[in-house]
Design a protein around this motif. Structure first.
Motif: not given
Length: 356
Positions: A175, A180, A183, A187, A199-200, A204, A209
């Motif tokens: 990550l 990131m 992500y 979000f 949770k991320i 993954r 994604n």
């Protein structure tokens, strides 16, 4: 005669000893060569690598003692690569240095590598409270390019607290900062709020994604997809390609929930086509799902038809399955001389306990 036999035996023995000596020399030479490679670098986590160059990036597969992983580097980060001849090159990051030994030819390379962690950066991590920084974790931190700026980046995006387990997961799941950033953008666009780091990591691990979620947007699903729904879609194998393959068969536009239900029940284009090819052209998705649930497939239908029961309806096939009447049962009843004619007769016979 005895002298001839003795001479022949001696000659054979000499040839055998010579061959054995040659073999030993050859094996010993190879062994020395391998020792030289395996001792290369003298640092921890030595292993092998294979790579290929594409679009100004070098994609490298690393293999250790009991693991392997693939990572990509900018071509500029690797410097001058040994082309055609064996050589060394390095990648240095804040967490340490990987030294490669090997060669490239035609855009492909292979060889051995070793990793030397940066003790100063390791001390920095320990001062921040991180522990169990073993050799493998430090290598994962190197691969993910976790550095001091990485922690500032997380803090700026609302993740000021990164515990020991978080650090390990972030490194192992690669990550990195670019991932990131994607992500965080996802979000925001999907109104997922501020999911915790674990949770991320889960997203993954499951392959959820921005590209996956946006692929549903492209095919016309405009509503926001909740985070847990995105995980469900991925876990159940629901993709835009699956949905499109169903709709191309002439079925109405289906919802994401309906697509998940079809996947769960094993209804796919292959199954539908297999039923249609037997002459049942107007099968609905509901009927296909019902058949799957009751274990009715082309093989079952064919086995009943081959016993003389032509024009078998799908409803009758499902009824037979529900009552446990199959081709084997019918043949057994016939073999015992039971006088029944219709499929309904066989159902009633089964219900009376025959063959139970």
């Amino acid at each position: 005669m005895k002298k001839i036999l003795i001479i022949c035996s001696c000659i054979a023995l000499l040839f055998a000893m010579r061959a054995s000596a040659q073999q030993k020399v050859k094996v010993k030479s190879i062994h020395r060569h391998n020792e030289g490679w395996s001792n290369f670098g003298g640092s921890h986590v030595p292993g092998t690598w294979v790579a290929y160059i594409e679009d100004e990036k070098v994609h490298i597969d690393f293999t250790g003692e009991d693991w392997n992983t693939g990572r990509s580097f900018l071509l500029s980060e690797l410097g001058t690569l040994p082309e055609g001849n064996e050589g060394t090159f390095k990648v240095t990051r804040e967490s340490g240095t990987v030294t490669f030994k090997g060669e490239f030819e035609g855009g492909k390379g292979r060889g051995f590598y070793s990793f030397a962690e940066n003790p100063t950066f390791k001390s920095y991590l320990e001062q921040k409270g991180y522990s169990a920084l073993d050799k493998q974790l430090m290598l994962d931190i190197f691969f993910t390019d976790i550095n001091k700026g990485y922690f500032d980046f997380l803090k700026e995006n609302g993740y000021a607290s990164v515990n020991n387990e978080n650090l390990k997961d972030l490194a192992q799941q690669d990550l990195n900062r670019k991932v990131m950033e994607d992500y965080f953008g996802l979000f925001k666009s999907e109104s997922w709020g501020h999911p915790p780091l674990d949770k991320i990591v889960e997203l993954r691990e499951h392959g959820v994604n921005a590209r996956f979620v946006n692929s549903f947007r492209t095919m016309g699903f405009k509503q926001n997809i909740p985070l847990d729904k995105a995980l469900e879609l991925r876990d159940h194998g629901v993709t835009p390609e699956f949905i499109t393959s169903i709709q191309k068969m002439g079925y109405e536009k289906i919802t994401l929930d309906r697509a998940t239900e079809l996947r769960d029940h094993g209804v796919n284009p292959e199954f539908i086509h297999s039923i249609q090819d037997m002459g049942y052209k107007d099968i609905t998705l509901e009927k296909a799902q019902e058949l799957r649930d009751h274990g009715v497939n082309p093989e079952f239908i064919r086995s009943i038809s081959e016993l003389g029961f032509k024009n078998l309806t799908l409803d009758k096939a499902r009824e037979l399955r529900d009552h446990g009447v199959n081709a084997e049962f019918i043949r057994k009843a016939r073999g015992k001389g039971v006088k029944v004619e219709t499929l309904d007769d066989y159902i009633r016979l089964k219900d009376t306990g025959f063959n139970d």
